[in-house]
Design a protein around this motif. Structure first.
Motif, PDB file in Angstrom:
ATOM      1  N   SER A 118      -9.104   1.811   7.815  1.00 25.14           N
ATOM      2  CA  SER A 118      -7.982   1.498   6.357  1.00 25.14           C
ATOM      3  C   SER A 118      -7.935   2.813   5.620  1.00 25.14           C
ATOM      4  N   SER A 119      -8.944   3.205   5.210  1.00 26.76           N
ATOM      5  CA  SER A 119      -9.440   3.982   4.038  1.00 26.76           C
ATOM      6  C   SER A 119     -10.783   4.085   3.944  1.00 26.76           C
ATOM      7  N   ARG A 171     -11.540  -6.795   8.367  1.00 28.94           N
ATOM      8  CA  ARG A 171     -11.099  -7.737   8.086  1.00 28.94           C
ATOM      9  C   ARG A 171     -11.483  -9.451   8.072  1.00 28.94           C
ATOM     10  N   HIS A 174     -11.119  -8.790   3.057  1.00 33.01           N
ATOM     11  CA  HIS A 174      -9.732  -8.119   2.504  1.00 33.01           C
ATOM     12  C   HIS A 174      -9.026  -9.844   3.543  1.00 33.01           C
ATOM     13  N   VAL A 175      -9.493 -10.557   4.260  1.00 34.72           N
ATOM     14  CA  VAL A 175      -8.471 -11.588   4.734  1.00 34.72           C
ATOM     15  C   VAL A 175      -8.965 -13.153   4.187  1.00 34.72           C
ATOM     16  N   PRO A 349       3.869   7.556   4.539  1.00 32.96           N
ATOM     17  CA  PRO A 349       2.204   8.445   4.680  1.00 32.96           C
ATOM     18  C   PRO A 349       2.363   7.862   2.655  1.00 32.96           C
ATOM     19  N   PRO A 350       1.261   7.362   2.201  1.00 29.46           N
ATOM     20  CA  PRO A 350       0.934   7.081   0.480  1.00 29.46           C
ATOM     21  C   PRO A 350       0.840   8.525   0.649  1.00 29.46           C
ATOM     22  N   THR A 351       1.330   8.255  -0.676  1.00 31.15           N
ATOM     23  CA  THR A 351       1.729   9.734  -1.885  1.00 31.15           C
ATOM     24  C   THR A 351       0.744   9.522  -3.439  1.00 31.15           C
ATOM     25  N   CYS A 380      -7.615   9.538  -4.525  1.00 35.68           N
ATOM     26  CA  CYS A 380      -6.742  10.078  -4.657  1.00 35.68           C
ATOM     27  C   CYS A 380      -6.041  11.267  -3.942  1.00 35.68           C
ATOM     28  N   LEU A 383      -4.996  12.783  -1.179  1.00 38.71           N
ATOM     29  CA  LEU A 383      -3.227  12.654  -0.556  1.00 38.71           C
ATOM     30  C   LEU A 383      -2.970  14.220  -1.224  1.00 38.71           C
ATOM     31  N   GLY A 459     -10.090   5.713  -9.610  1.00 37.20           N
ATOM     32  CA  GLY A 459      -8.666   5.163  -9.184  1.00 37.20           C
ATOM     33  C   GLY A 459      -7.721   4.563  -7.639  1.00 37.20           C
ATOM     34  N   MET A 460      -9.417   5.461  -6.528  1.00 37.84           N
ATOM     35  CA  MET A 460      -8.366   4.955  -5.545  1.00 37.84           C
ATOM     36  C   MET A 460      -9.082   3.492  -4.977  1.00 37.84           C
ATOM     37  N   THR A 461      -9.319   3.219  -5.660  1.00 36.86           N
ATOM     38  CA  THR A 461     -10.382   1.747  -5.801  1.00 36.86           C
ATOM     39  C   THR A 461      -9.542   0.624  -5.671  1.00 36.86           C
ATOM     40  N   GLY A 462      -8.787   1.259  -7.177  1.00 31.42           N
ATOM     41  CA  GLY A 462      -7.887   0.428  -8.451  1.00 31.42           C
ATOM     42  C   GLY A 462      -8.539  -0.104  -9.492  1.00 31.42           C
TER      43      GLY A 462
END
Lengths: 619, 198
Positions: A118-119, A171, A174-175, A349-351, A380, A383, A459-462
């Motif tokens: 997923s990432s 799974r 993040h569930v 797509p993510p941007t 990030c 991208l 950034g990318m992880t929040g």
């Protein structure tokens, strides 16, 4: 920071796997918890950080995080170290020796595998580390198990004086699922006892630990046969019995309600005699595991006939719509009618965000595309490989932009230097593993221009804090690394270091052109914060003056999501040539007024709003 | 053993995950077993976000089996179309008619479907389409859009709509009573609008 609300014992909570691990660790009396942010593991440490009576920190990288946890565990307290799968590659050096010394206080390593990507930049099966490091692997399937197994892992670690790996997957992490939690037990106090034969791993001491590790393997194999972490979830249809671990067990029960399922919560070493006995009770055994055939191959090596990766995919998640069609033919079951195909639609797509400082870097690099090779990195800014910039030539691992750029430079002959070599790296990634690469560049005087994109966060992880943004995990003031001084200390000449405001596109463009034209190492540091953190300041948005817009399209080329095409026209120039004109529209609801686009507009068609606009319907 | 499967879809930043979280907490409060999972790569960066919510007596896999969603709550029109095949033939689709064209569309590389709602209706599923943004703006605050969406789904849940409404209002009641009131109105307006557009 205000104290968090801590749910009392016996409360039924809706927790993510990551939150459940954090709760389990706190209840187990963990004293020191460390990590480096990485999807899907990031929230484990963030959640632990909200509990009292412990120390939690994001370290600069996973190896340091592992070493901090090791030091704590050597001192006799319980310690936890969490990371994403690729983080274990970084931490492996410390890990592979600490498995030899063994631990004193319980040490639980949480490794979160991004099965299904997923990432992440790769998919790897962290259960190998158990085999490599001679240590147990626990695999929860959902939040309740993640919580319980974290607690169990500490007990096992102390009982066998061995670090334990809890392997989760996206799974699980993040569930969100229901978990009933319990009460906390305070852990032991630190008391480091010097034991050089044990903690000082020189060859003479290490040799003496090897037989102990072999004895431990035997003890764990015996434990695997007894532990109730390994469960037979029986069924009446004896035609196929499944052996599985982690969330795949839930998939199997969903798709095959009556099948016997042997679920390995303690999945290494295998309880091979129990599995042999299980196999004897069913007509055929199918091993369903994510992602490598580890259980399968070890059962085969023990002489048990099984199938597995001959019918199931070797990568990606084993979800119901994958497992069902793979196994049903063995049972002579018909496939349900195929689903209608999804509608064919444009991709989304993510941007990068509106006003993202990275936009300036990629806009400029895209314009120089024919003149530069661009070694990329993880964040990030990866991208930048996407639309509309296409301005990245490699992405390998954390910090790799430095070494890869240097390798590209050293591989070529002087006469082949028609292109400049640029390395792009973010602030957190530079601290993680970029500094060492830059040192190589300066030491060997590589012809590399480093773009150090300092946006004051991970950034990318929040948006996690790090040693160069002046805040600790809890947002309290912390010492702050000065990047210009740091790269000076690493050997970059002072006149080759530039701190630039990326929103000033012409200045950035000029600085970059000047540096790539000059041999030797240089560093350009951009200094605008990520738009998603508190340090970012919003300004009044801009809009386009339709009468003034000449359709040059230069603002659209920046790639800001707030700027879109209003309309296209074909016009004929005085010399008879036809040109395509692209007129721009600015979405004032998402524009933050950074003004980057104003810098490229020759016709002064981009003007600031006078009153707050409330036009769009996004919240 | 009946499981309710709810699929929530939209784009990064629209609040898909928060809305699903509130639905999850309502189901939890009703005593159900609950699982929620996201199919979200780098969701914060404007990509596609879908969230799966399953609840019932005992939920196994968190992922809704292919084609078995009972209700789709879509925050954006094309995103509804992208995942409508995951909804049962007799299932319900609640869709915000907002059109968000990503850069690959506005730059002319791809096209946005002319009438996604008509395409949804053509699948034979029951479609409720409404402009949630307009409702929120009429109430004076665009940020109420998520509550409007939750109001819209409230008639299609196997528990009283008051339970969901309470989850939303309770988030604001103590600290910001005015917001609690505004959210209650947005919830009711979303519910009424979805009913009217059947």
């Amino acid at each position: 920071m205000t104290a968090p609300m801590i749910a009392p014992a016996d409360t039924r909570l809706l927790l993510s796997g990551n939150e459940a691990i954090a709760r389990g660790a706190w209840e187990a009396g963990v004293k020191v918890a460390t990590s480096y942010p990485g999807t899907p593991a990031t929230e484990i440490l963030e959640s632990i950080g909200a509990y009292p009576d412990l120390h939690a920190q994001f370290s600069v990288n996973e190896k340091v995080a592992m070493e901090v946890a090791i030091g704590a565990a050597m001192s006799g307290v319980r310690a936890l170290c969490s990371m994403k799968h690729v983080g274990m590659n970084v931490a492996a050096d410390a890990f592979m020796t600490f498995t030899l010394t063994g631990t004193k206080g319980g040490l639980v390593i949480i490794v979160a595998d991004d099965v299904g990507l997923s990432s992440s930049q790769n998919e790897q099966d962290s259960r190998y580390w158990g085999r490599f490091g001679h240590m147990p692997i626990l695999e929860p399937a959902d939040s309740q198990e993640a919580y319980e197994m974290t607690k169990a892992a500490f007990d096992i670690s102390e009982r066998f004086q061995t670090p334990v790996i809890l392997r989760a997957t996206t799974r699980v992490c993040h569930v969100k699922a229901v978990a009933t939690v319990g009460a906390r037990t305070a852990g032991a106090k630190a008391n480091f006892i010097p034991e050089p034969q044990r903690w000082v791993m020189v060859p003479g001491n290490a040799k003496n630990r090897l037989p102990l590790m072999a004895e431990r393997d035997v003890a764990f194999a015996a434990f695997a046969e007894d532990t109730d972490l390994n469960v037979l979830d029986d069924g009446t249809d004896r035609r196929i019995g499944f052996v599985t671990s982690g969330p795949v067990a839930l998939t199997l029960r969903e798709v095959f309600p009556n099948a016997p399922i042997f679920k390995l919560g303690f999945s290494y070493p295998l309880p091979i005699e129990r599995l042999r006995a299980f196999a004897a009770t069913v007509d055929a055994v199918v091993v369903a595991e994510e992602t490598e055939p580890l259980i399968e191959n070890e059962m085969k090596a023990a002489g048990i006939t099984v199938s597995g990766k001959d019918i199931l995919p070797r990568f990606g998640e084993l979800l119901p719509h994958i497992v069902g069609p793979a196994v049903r033919p063995l049972l002579g079951l018909d496939e349900p009618p195929p689903q209608a195909a999804p509608a064919k639609l444009f991709p989304r797509p993510p941007t990068l965000c509106p006003a993202c400082p990275h936009l300036a870097v990629y806009h400029t690099l895209a314009r120089l595309r024919k003149k530069v090779l661009i070694a990329g990195d993880i964040g990030c800014y990866t991208l930048g490989a996407g639309h509309p910039w296409g301005a990245l030539d490699s992405c390998i691992s954390m910090g790799a932009s430095m070494g890869v750029a240097l390798g590209m430079d050293k591989a070529r002959e002087p006469e082949d230097r028609d292109k400049a070599i640029v390395a792009v790296i973010g602030d957190s990634t530079f601290l993680h593993m970029g500094m060492q690469g830059l040192l190589d560049i300066t030491y060997t005087q590589g012809n590399v221009t480093v773009l150090l994109m300092d946006n004051s966060t991970t950034g990318m992880t929040g948006g996690q804090n790090h040693p160069a943004n002046g805040q600790d995990l809890h947002g309290n003031p912390a010492p702050k690394v000065d990047f210009a001084k740091l790269v000076t200390a690493l050997g970059v000449a002072e006149d080759r270091i530039h701190v630039v405001d990326p929103y000033q596109l012409p200045v950035f463009d000029r600085t970059l052109r000047q540096e790539i034209a000059t041999p030797g190492p240089s560093v350009i540091i951009t200094n605008r914060p990520c738009t998603l953190i508190d340090a970012f300041t919003r300004h009044q948005p801009y809009h386009t003056d339709e009468d003034a817009c000449t359709g040059c399209g230069k603002c659209i080329d920046i790639g800001c999501p707030a700027i879109s095409v209003a309309r296209r026209e074909t016009a004929t120039r005085k010399n008879g040539r036809e040109v395509e004109l692209t007129f721009a529209h600015i979405d004032t609801a998402i524009c933050t007024g950074c003004g980057m686009c104003v810098n490229v507009c020759a016709s002064e068609a981009i003007v600031r709003d006078e009153i707050p606009a409330k036009e769009d319907c996004r919240s | 053993m009946t499981i309710t499967n709810i699929l929530v879809a939209g784009t990064g930043g629209q609040g898909v995950m928060t809305a699903t979280e509130i639905l999850s907490l309502a189901a939890l409060a009703m005593g159900f077993d609950v699982k929620k999972t996201e199919v979200a790569g780098m969701a914060q960066r404007g990509g596609v976000v879908t969230s799966h919510l399953r609840f019932g007596e005992k939920v196994l896999s968190p992922v809704i089996p292919a084609g078995e969603a009972d209700v789709l709550l879509a925050f954006e029109a094309a995103e509804a179309l992208r995942c409508c095949h995951e909804v049962r033939a007799n299932g319900v689709i609640l869709v915000n008619t907002l059109r968000l064209a990503p850069p690959v569309v506005s730059s002319g590389l791809f096209t946005y479907p002319d009438d996604p709602v008509a395409a949804l209706r053509a699948t034979g599923r029951q479609v409720y389409a409404f402009d949630a943004g307009e409702i929120a703006r009429d109430l004076g605050e665009i940020k109420l859009i998520n509550t409007v969406m939750l109001g819209a789904i409230s008639d299609h849940l196997p528990f009283p709509q008051d339970e969901l409404k309470e989850r939303i209002v309770a988030r604001f009641r103590d600290r910001k009573p005015a917001l609690a009131e505004a959210n209650a109105r947005a919830f009711d307006a979303g519910r009424a609008k979805a009913r009217a557009t059947a």
